[in-house]
Enzyme design. Structure first.
Site, PDB file in Angstrom:
ATOM      1  N   SER A 132      42.294  39.539  38.773  1.00 16.67           N
ATOM      2  CA  SER A 132      42.612  39.491  37.343  1.00 16.67           C
ATOM      3  C   SER A 132      43.132  40.836  36.862  1.00 16.67           C
ATOM      4  O   SER A 132      42.742  41.892  37.382  1.00 16.67           O
ATOM      5  CB  SER A 132      41.360  39.112  36.548  1.00 16.67           C
ATOM      6  N   TYR A 157      32.894  40.465  33.995  1.00 15.36           N
ATOM      7  CA  TYR A 157      33.920  39.619  34.617  1.00 15.36           C
ATOM      8  C   TYR A 157      34.879  40.484  35.432  1.00 15.36           C
ATOM      9  O   TYR A 157      35.170  40.196  36.596  1.00 15.36           O
ATOM     10  CB  TYR A 157      34.684  38.849  33.549  1.00 15.36           C
TER      11      TYR A 157
END
Length: 344
Positions: A132, A157
């Site tokens: 990501s 995350y």
């Protein structure tokens, strides 16, 4: 080294990117085994509707399996030989990681190491996994490059995705498992996630509800259309990473390795201000949004911007879908899906 693939395992197949990738591969004549645990993080009905679309292809099979369940995952690999494994299963969302950190440990850490073990013992030729843009964390050097240090995540995350990159590198180094990580930048499009800005804004505007505009609209995002993401993934799937002979241990490059391991950004390479994004959406919907301006949330970053030079050099591809066109396609799908209960 390039190679062809006929039998592919896609984890997170009921998810946004997993659905689109699976559909593309099936359309190309591949057999696809999909894995997903159908977590209720968002509307399970949307995930099931995606699976119904995939079930129309004779080459698709599905296993409802949680990657954190080691034995269940091993059973998926039993008796099968996958050319490529594409890991798109993860607990997503920066903001949710502030509320439920354990979900990220179970899915993104335990689940990922289970998948690495399954690939190792299953003698998988290539593991492609989703990372990501969030791994760039507090970096402010733009555009973000895979050759930059990413040791300062600002959300759990992001930390879990950085951990995935490190874990994959370890397996590449120890066991020769070819691994390629892909840092996705703000993916959007039809069948998208309901927790993402485009979905939330579209729903609110059509319902006459206010939208929450964080950082007072000054955020910038490298919005990347789903078809461009899928094209990049498919091309990377067919390119095995090889050890970099120019790698220097006294000045290590985060983007390459002495192991068969690589990292690439996939982004539109054109950051857009959130205010401009909203203006385009308003124009497409033909309605003006009611805006609630708020400060930036913890875990968020003010801007993302992908350097995609390595992607272009490796596979000759760069995302090309204009934001207006991508938003129009999403709105068309959204109106059709929620007015009729289903849509292609």
């Amino acid at each position: 080294m390039d190679f062809k693939f006929e039998n592919v395992l896609v984890t997170g197949a009921a998810g946004f990117i997993g659905y689109h990738l699976s559909r593309r591969l099936l359309s190309d004549g591949c057999r696809v085994t999909g894995v997903d645990n159908l977590t209720p993080y968002y509307d399970v009905g949307l995930k099931q509707a995606r699976l119904e679309q995939l079930d129309r292809f004779s080459g698709f099979s599905f296993h409802r399996v949680d990657l954190a369940d080691e034995n269940a995952l091993a059973s998926v690999f039993s008796g099968e030989r996958f050319d490529v494994v594409v890991n798109l299963a993860a607990q997503a969302g920066v903001r949710y990681s502030l509320k439920n950190p354990q979900a990220y440990v179970s899915s993104n850490l335990t689940g990922f190491v289970n998948l690495l073990e399954a690939c190792r013992h299953g003698r998988i030729g290539h593991l492609v996994f989703a990372s990501s843009s969030s791994v760039y964390g507090s970096n402010t050097k733009m555009p973000f490059s895979v050759h930059d240090n990413v040791d300062h995540p600002v959300s759990l995350y992001a930390a879990s995705k950085k951990a995935n990159e490190l874990m994959a590198h370890t397996y590449s180094h120890l066991f020769g498992l070819a691994c390629t990580g892909l840092r996705f930048f703000t993916v959007y499009g039809p069948w998208g996630r309901p927790d993402m800005a485009l979905f939330l804004f579209t729903r609110a505007i059509l319902e006459g509800q206010p939208i929450q505009v964080f950082n007072h609209g000054k955020m910038k995002r490298d919005f990347t259309y789903i078809d461009d993401i899928v094209e990049g993934v498919v091309r990377i799937m067919g390119r095995l990473p090889e050890p970099d002979p120019a790698f220097r241990s006294d000045a290590p490059d985060p983007g390459t390795s002495t192991a068969p391991y690589r990292i690439y950004n996939i982004g539109n390479n054109q950051p857009v201000a959130l205010e401009r994004f909203i203006e385009i959406l308003e124009a497409v919907l033909g309605r003006e949004a009611k805006k609630e301006y708020l400060d930036m949330q913890p875990g968020d970053v003010p801007a993302t911007y992908a350097n995609i030079d390595d992607l272009i050099e490796a596979v000759g591809f760069r995302p090309k879908t204009a934001l207006r066109i991508g938003i129009e396609r999403f709105v068309k799908w959204y109106r059709s899906y929620y007015d009729t209960g289903g849509s292609e």
